[in-house]
Structure formats: C-alpha cells, structure tokens
Design a protein around this motif. Structure first.
Motif, PDB file in Angstrom:
ATOM      1  N   ARG A 123       0.830  -1.210   0.000  1.00  0.00           N
ATOM      2  CA  ARG A 123       0.000   0.000   0.000  1.00  0.00           C
ATOM      3  C   ARG A 123       0.862   1.256   0.000  1.00  0.00           C
ATOM      4  NH1 ARG A 123      -2.917  -1.274   4.073  1.00  0.00           N
ATOM      5  NH2 ARG A 123      -1.728  -0.198   5.672  1.00  0.00           N
ATOM      6  N   ASN A 124       1.921   1.233   0.772  1.00  0.00           N
ATOM      7  CA  ASN A 124       2.812   2.390   0.831  1.00  0.00           C
ATOM      8  C   ASN A 124       3.670   2.518  -0.412  1.00  0.00           C
ATOM      9  OD1 ASN A 124       2.580   3.795   3.564  1.00  0.00           O
ATOM     10  ND2 ASN A 124       2.691   1.656   4.183  1.00  0.00           N
ATOM     11  N   LEU A 125       3.986   1.413  -1.062  1.00  0.00           N
ATOM     12  CA  LEU A 125       4.719   1.483  -2.328  1.00  0.00           C
ATOM     13  C   LEU A 125       3.857   2.102  -3.425  1.00  0.00           C
ATOM     14  CD1 LEU A 125       6.636  -1.923  -2.383  1.00  0.00           C
ATOM     15  CD2 LEU A 125       7.656   0.360  -2.450  1.00  0.00           C
ATOM     16  N   ILE A 126       2.567   1.812  -3.418  1.00  0.00           N
ATOM     17  CA  ILE A 126       1.665   2.429  -4.384  1.00  0.00           C
ATOM     18  C   ILE A 126       1.613   3.943  -4.163  1.00  0.00           C
ATOM     19  CG2 ILE A 126      -0.743   2.589  -5.139  1.00  0.00           C
ATOM     20  CD1 ILE A 126      -1.003  -0.410  -4.438  1.00  0.00           C
ATOM     21  N   GLN A 127       1.533   4.352  -2.906  1.00  0.00           N
ATOM     22  CA  GLN A 127       1.527   5.776  -2.602  1.00  0.00           C
ATOM     23  C   GLN A 127       2.850   6.418  -2.989  1.00  0.00           C
ATOM     24  OE1 GLN A 127       0.632   5.883   1.590  1.00  0.00           O
ATOM     25  NE2 GLN A 127      -1.548   5.525   1.284  1.00  0.00           N
ATOM     26  N   PHE A 128       3.954   5.729  -2.736  1.00  0.00           N
ATOM     27  CA  PHE A 128       5.275   6.245  -3.092  1.00  0.00           C
ATOM     28  C   PHE A 128       5.396   6.422  -4.607  1.00  0.00           C
ATOM     29  CE2 PHE A 128       9.672   5.199  -4.413  1.00  0.00           C
ATOM     30  CZ  PHE A 128      10.313   6.294  -3.866  1.00  0.00           C
ATOM     31  N   ALA A 129       4.827   5.492  -5.380  1.00  0.00           N
ATOM     32  CA  ALA A 129       4.872   5.597  -6.837  1.00  0.00           C
ATOM     33  C   ALA A 129       4.150   6.847  -7.329  1.00  0.00           C
ATOM     34  CB  ALA A 129       4.255   4.348  -7.471  1.00  0.00           C
ATOM     35  N   HIS A 130       3.090   7.241  -6.625  1.00  0.00           N
ATOM     36  CA  HIS A 130       2.386   8.472  -6.986  1.00  0.00           C
ATOM     37  C   HIS A 130       3.185   9.717  -6.613  1.00  0.00           C
ATOM     38  CE1 HIS A 130      -1.099   5.755  -7.286  1.00  0.00           C
ATOM     39  NE2 HIS A 130      -1.638   6.688  -8.050  1.00  0.00           N
ATOM     40  N   HIS A 131       4.052   9.595  -5.609  1.00  0.00           N
ATOM     41  CA  HIS A 131       4.831  10.754  -5.161  1.00  0.00           C
ATOM     42  C   HIS A 131       6.109  10.950  -5.969  1.00  0.00           C
ATOM     43  CE1 HIS A 131       2.905  10.393  -0.893  1.00  0.00           C
ATOM     44  NE2 HIS A 131       2.132  11.054  -1.737  1.00  0.00           N
ATOM     45  N   ILE A 132       6.788   9.850  -6.285  1.00  0.00           N
ATOM     46  CA  ILE A 132       8.120   9.960  -6.881  1.00  0.00           C
ATOM     47  C   ILE A 132       8.070  10.555  -8.285  1.00  0.00           C
ATOM     48  CG2 ILE A 132       8.183   7.673  -7.927  1.00  0.00           C
ATOM     49  CD1 ILE A 132      11.063   9.514  -6.095  1.00  0.00           C
ATOM     50  N   VAL A 133       6.912  10.522  -8.944  1.00  0.00           N
ATOM     51  CA  VAL A 133       6.821  11.127 -10.276  1.00  0.00           C
ATOM     52  C   VAL A 133       7.084  12.634 -10.222  1.00  0.00           C
ATOM     53  CG1 VAL A 133       5.229   9.374 -11.155  1.00  0.00           C
ATOM     54  CG2 VAL A 133       4.313  11.428 -10.079  1.00  0.00           C
ATOM     55  N   LEU A 134       6.929  13.232  -9.041  1.00  0.00           N
ATOM     56  CA  LEU A 134       7.192  14.658  -8.903  1.00  0.00           C
ATOM     57  C   LEU A 134       8.672  14.978  -9.061  1.00  0.00           C
ATOM     58  CD1 LEU A 134       4.878  15.345  -5.835  1.00  0.00           C
ATOM     59  CD2 LEU A 134       4.485  16.120  -8.179  1.00  0.00           C
ATOM     60  N   TYR A 135       9.520  13.970  -8.874  1.00  0.00           N
ATOM     61  CA  TYR A 135      10.962  14.190  -9.017  1.00  0.00           C
ATOM     62  C   TYR A 135      11.329  14.536 -10.456  1.00  0.00           C
ATOM     63  CZ  TYR A 135      15.800  12.814  -9.883  1.00  0.00           C
ATOM     64  OH  TYR A 135      17.097  12.786 -10.303  1.00  0.00           O
ATOM     65  N   VAL A 136      10.595  13.999 -11.429  1.00  0.00           N
ATOM     66  CA  VAL A 136      10.944  14.197 -12.839  1.00  0.00           C
ATOM     67  C   VAL A 136      10.902  15.679 -13.232  1.00  0.00           C
ATOM     68  CG1 VAL A 136      10.353  13.620 -15.218  1.00  0.00           C
ATOM     69  CG2 VAL A 136      10.205  11.862 -13.438  1.00  0.00           C
ATOM     70  N   PRO A 137       9.797  16.399 -13.012  1.00  0.00           N
ATOM     71  CA  PRO A 137       9.815  17.827 -13.377  1.00  0.00           C
ATOM     72  C   PRO A 137      10.807  18.642 -12.548  1.00  0.00           C
ATOM     73  CG  PRO A 137       7.793  17.278 -12.208  1.00  0.00           C
ATOM     74  CD  PRO A 137       8.460  15.987 -12.537  1.00  0.00           C
ATOM     75  N   VAL A 138      11.007  18.261 -11.281  1.00  0.00           N
ATOM     76  CA  VAL A 138      11.972  18.977 -10.445  1.00  0.00           C
ATOM     77  C   VAL A 138      13.381  18.783 -10.991  1.00  0.00           C
ATOM     78  CG1 VAL A 138      13.041  19.070  -8.158  1.00  0.00           C
ATOM     79  CG2 VAL A 138      10.562  18.900  -8.363  1.00  0.00           C
ATOM     80  N   ALA A 139      13.726  17.550 -11.378  1.00  0.00           N
ATOM     81  CA  ALA A 139      15.061  17.270 -11.918  1.00  0.00           C
ATOM     82  C   ALA A 139      15.289  17.996 -13.238  1.00  0.00           C
ATOM     83  CB  ALA A 139      15.234  15.762 -12.099  1.00  0.00           C
ATOM     84  N   ILE A 140      14.262  18.035 -14.095  1.00  0.00           N
ATOM     85  CA  ILE A 140      14.393  18.742 -15.367  1.00  0.00           C
ATOM     86  C   ILE A 140      14.594  20.232 -15.133  1.00  0.00           C
ATOM     87  CG2 ILE A 140      13.164  19.376 -17.479  1.00  0.00           C
ATOM     88  CD1 ILE A 140      11.831  16.621 -17.376  1.00  0.00           C
ATOM     89  N   TRP A 141      13.814  20.798 -14.216  1.00  0.00           N
ATOM     90  CA  TRP A 141      13.928  22.230 -13.927  1.00  0.00           C
ATOM     91  C   TRP A 141      15.287  22.572 -13.325  1.00  0.00           C
ATOM     92  CZ3 TRP A 141      14.617  24.859  -9.295  1.00  0.00           C
ATOM     93  CH2 TRP A 141      14.448  26.248  -9.373  1.00  0.00           C
ATOM     94  N   ALA A 142      15.803  21.696 -12.448  1.00  0.00           N
ATOM     95  CA  ALA A 142      17.079  21.957 -11.787  1.00  0.00           C
ATOM     96  C   ALA A 142      18.275  21.610 -12.660  1.00  0.00           C
ATOM     97  CB  ALA A 142      17.150  21.182 -10.473  1.00  0.00           C
ATOM     98  N   GLY A 143      18.042  20.984 -13.809  1.00  0.00           N
ATOM     99  CA  GLY A 143      19.142  20.657 -14.706  1.00  0.00           C
ATOM    100  C   GLY A 143      19.953  19.458 -14.289  1.00  0.00           C
ATOM    101  N   ILE A 144      19.342  18.511 -13.581  1.00  0.00           N
ATOM    102  CA  ILE A 144      20.042  17.285 -13.183  1.00  0.00           C
ATOM    103  C   ILE A 144      20.071  16.335 -14.369  1.00  0.00           C
ATOM    104  CG2 ILE A 144      19.996  15.277 -11.647  1.00  0.00           C
ATOM    105  CD1 ILE A 144      18.595  17.011  -9.572  1.00  0.00           C
ATOM    106  N   THR A 145      21.260  15.967 -14.798  1.00  0.00           N
ATOM    107  CA  THR A 145      21.412  15.080 -15.948  1.00  0.00           C
ATOM    108  C   THR A 145      21.561  13.634 -15.485  1.00  0.00           C
ATOM    109  OG1 THR A 145      23.805  15.463 -15.934  1.00  0.00           O
ATOM    110  CG2 THR A 145      22.459  16.858 -17.371  1.00  0.00           C
ATOM    111  N   PRO A 146      20.965  12.682 -16.194  1.00  0.00           N
ATOM    112  CA  PRO A 146      21.094  11.262 -15.818  1.00  0.00           C
ATOM    113  C   PRO A 146      22.548  10.813 -15.852  1.00  0.00           C
ATOM    114  CG  PRO A 146      19.316  11.578 -17.420  1.00  0.00           C
ATOM    115  CD  PRO A 146      20.070  12.879 -17.355  1.00  0.00           C
TER     116      PRO A 146
END
Length: 267
Positions: A123-146
């Motif tokens: 149940r908590n992994l499902i909730q975490f999956a909904h939260h971690i997607v927020l990292y993608v726009p933050v990483a793009i905005w901050a210029g973090i390269t893979p």
C-alpha cells in the motif's frame, strides 16, 4: 489434523514464506485499500500526487530563502527529502497497525501474519509511486542530468524494503501486544523528521552536531537521495545501514519465531 491446525504448527520460515509468496492476496488487498480510500473521488489516487506537489512547491522557495541557498540546488534536495520521508514515516506508522487493522481476517481464518506486513508495504509502495513522479519535473527544472551513479538507488531501495519488512514484523508484533507503543513510535517519528536532513542541508550543521546524522533514517535518506541528485552517497552510510539491517533482521526473526502464534489472541 485439519489444515488450520497444521498451519499453526508450521515452522517460522514456512509461515513467513506462505505469506510472502501469496502476492495475489496482499497486492490485491493493498490496491483495494487505496481504491476504497478515494472512493467516489474524481481524481482518485492522483490527489496523492497533487497534495505532495503543492507542499513541495510551497516549501521550496520559502526554505531556500531561509537557508540562503540557491533554489536550483535546494529544490531537488527538499523534494526528494519530503518524498522519501513520507515513504519512511508511512511505512513505520502503518507497520504498527498491520495486524490490528487486519483483525477481521486473522480472527475468521488462518492467514500467515507476514501477509499483512506485505499488504502494508504494498500500500505504501503504491503511494510512493504516486509521489516519486514529482521528481521528474523537479530534476528537469534543476538541470540534473542522468548518470550511472543514479543506478545506486536500486540497491539502496532494496535495503530499504528489507528494513521495512523486518520493522513491520517487529513493530506489528510489539504494537499488537502493547497498544501504547504505537503512540510512542508516532511521536518518535515526528521528532526524527526534524533531526533528519529532510528540510535542511547537512552542510549547515556545526561539527559537534554531526552525530544526529548517525540515525538510520538519515543514512537511508542519503543512500536514496544522493544518487538521484547526481552524486555518490558516503560509504559510511552504507556500513551504518547494513549494520542496522542486520540488527532489525535478528530482532524481528526472534520475535516472529516466538510470538507469531499469539497475535490472534492479542487482537
């Protein structure tokens, strides 16, 4: 001998494996928990993402100004800190009620108790999956390269899940027997949120205060957050969290082996 009686006399390992392998049961129960929580809601579980995004978006500029840190550097640190801490806190607090909240199942028939710890984790992994997607726009905005260092988040996440399951068994047993422990754990987690570098930078600590970074949540957070920010986690955090993992595995194994049959009588 009936199946229910024979199951009660299984070894601790057989009991644990029976609950672990029934992914069809505990994953379905976890998904239903999420569905029922947002029943009749138009957005459903997307509210998890929106509420977390609103909190990160509101706190980022404010805390960046308070600490005098450039927003592009501080924002990913804060976003990942809040996301992972939410994951840690929900895992621990839900573990305390893993068996109590499943009492209707445990009282009506035989179920291996490890199944309900997996249910709480799923149940908590499902909730975490909904939260971690927020990292993608933050990483793009901050210029973090893979980079290849980001792959280190995979073993770190596996270690986190092993700890979550061990703590789930341990806290589930203790909190079912002693209900006041749940309130103690909740209070301790609230305190640790401020003693862990979720909202602040470890570099801002003076030398004598570095000891608060020894807590396992700070070490686990560093192992998960640093690779996603393009860095490499400190090696001493790996040593510390592996020692903590061994301790939790031993403690949970001892309690599970000795008290697993008594859970239904404590409910």
């Amino acid at each position: 001998m009936t199946r229910a009686v024979s199951n009660l006399h299984r070894s601790a390992w057989a009991d644990w494996w029976e609950g672990t392998r029934r992914t069809d049961i505990w994953w379905t129960l976890a998904w239903f928990d999420i569905v029922l929580r947002y029943r009749r809601s138009m957005l459903g579980p997307l509210w998890l993402t929106l509420s977390m995004g609103a909190m990160i978006g509101g706190m980022g500029p404010l805390y960046s100004s308070l600490f005098g840190t450039e927003l592009s550097k501080f924002f990913p640190h804060l976003a990942l800190g809040i996301i992972f801490w939410s994951f840690f806190a929900s895992m621990v607090t839900d573990a305390c009620n893993a068996f109590v909240s499943s009492s209707n199942y445990l009282k009506q028939g035989y179920f291996p108790i490890s199944l309900f710890v997996w249910r709480s984790m799923a149940r908590n992994l499902i909730q975490f999956a909904h939260h971690i997607v927020l990292y993608v726009p933050v990483a793009i905005w901050a210029g973090i390269t893979p980079s290849w260092s980001m792959l280190m988040v995979v073993p770190a996440m596996l270690v986190a899940l092993v700890n979550a399951h061990a703590l789930g068994l341990l806290l589930g047993l203790v909190c079912t027997r002693f209900r006041d422990v749940t309130q103690i754990v909740t209070s301790v987690m609230q305190m640790l949120m401020f003693l862990t570098p979720v909202f602040w930078l470890p570099s801002s600590l003076p030398g004598r205060a570095q000891y608060i970074l020894w807590n396992p949540f700070a070490q686990m957070l560093d192992l998960l957050r640093t690779p996603l920010m393009g860095g490499v986690a400190e090696s001493h955090n790996w040593y510390g969290i592996l020692i903590w993992t061994a301790m939790t595995l031993i403690a949970s194994s001892v309690l599970f082996n000795k008290y697993r049959r008594r859970v239904v009588y404590w409910l």
